[in-house]
Design a protein around this motif. Sequence first.
Motif, PDB file in Angstrom:
ATOM      1  N   SER A 250      16.941 -18.602 -12.052  1.00 35.05           N
ATOM      2  CA  SER A 250      16.509 -18.041 -12.902  1.00 35.05           C
ATOM      3  C   SER A 250      16.657 -18.727 -15.042  1.00 35.05           C
ATOM      4  O   SER A 250      16.180 -17.988 -15.937  1.00 35.05           O
ATOM      5  CB  SER A 250      16.423 -16.849 -13.345  1.00 35.05           C
TER       6      SER A 250
ATOM      7  N   PHE B 184      12.958 -12.033 -16.152  1.00 36.68           N
ATOM      8  CA  PHE B 184      13.611 -12.511 -14.767  1.00 36.68           C
ATOM      9  C   PHE B 184      14.503 -11.320 -14.267  1.00 36.68           C
ATOM     10  O   PHE B 184      14.391 -10.444 -13.097  1.00 36.68           O
ATOM     11  CB  PHE B 184      14.246 -13.467 -14.248  1.00 36.68           C
TER      12      PHE B 184
ATOM     13  N   GLN C 113       9.085 -17.928  -9.703  1.00 41.00           N
ATOM     14  CA  GLN C 113       9.814 -16.567  -9.434  1.00 41.00           C
ATOM     15  C   GLN C 113      10.472 -16.458  -8.213  1.00 41.00           C
ATOM     16  O   GLN C 113      10.638 -15.874  -7.507  1.00 41.00           O
ATOM     17  CB  GLN C 113       8.773 -15.503  -9.852  1.00 41.00           C
TER      18      GLN C 113
END
Length: 297
Positions: free
Chosen positions: A112, A124, A152
Amino acid sequence: MDVFHTPEAARNFVSALRSQGRTVGFVPTMGALHDGHLSLVDAAMNCDAAVASIFVNPTQFGPDEDLDKYPRTLTSDLEKLKTAGVSAVFVPTKEQMYPDGFSTSVNPPLVSESLEGTCRPGHFRGVVTVVLKLLNAVPASHAYFGKKDYQQWRVIEAMVRDLDLGTRIIGCETVREDDGLAMSSRNRYLTDEERVRALLLSSALQAVEDAYQAGETRTSILQASMRHTLLGENDSGRVASDAGLQSRPCLDTLQYATVVSAHDLTPLSSIDRPAVALIAGMIGSTRLIDNRELGPT
Ligand code: AMP
């Protein structure tokens, strides 16, 4: 189609199915549904039952982002989900998800930290925390995420793996408009002029794909090609308008245009393993992202 507003009601419904040995496919969304979302629902219909959620999660929006103006179209969303054959929809309120005193969050995984993680600090953390909560309310066998939000998808895969959640995470291909623009709830913010410039993202990615297919594997060259398309740069890297040339349409801000390893999103100097080209930038006040996988995945 059942509509549940509390985590308990959703969990009772899904747990009953799972205890009968049925598979349940889950599609988390923030609503304002389009054909991209519905493609995830179609994939989830391969399970014995499909469940969706609609929740505009405030904790994944930054202070200067579009939380307040994010489109909310619940009635038509529910109609679309019913037509698609979904068994149940989880529609919690903000207060149910984050009651007074809520203070826990999940530390997002390493994957992330770059790209969106750099451009959108805290995003995130909000995403993985809400997805864990959603998976607790909807303990599905399978959950479906769009590759449109490529990082994601990878972040959620890592979180589910690291925390032994047991749900299988499935990445689904990006659905595009006929002219190539990746479908997004945010496209409705674009003016006619901006909508034309929004095609620069998919064109830049197509150019990278073409160059890769023609044998170019150096990421520096592929990245330069994307900047060329997105910023109207000439071959020496100067912006056309600065160079006194007639300026070409371009993004208002380019946040990144990069080619990285598809699995962990780490930098690559050449494409010697599955890779992905990713772009993020602003057109007017609308932030757009898009990506394209390169090579075998
Ligand atoms: P959102 O409502 O934007 O949070 O998106 C919900 C899910 O739909 C996420 O897994 C997104 O990646 C996915 N999604 C959004 N747009 C598309 C698209 N154009 N094609 C495929 N999946 C999409």
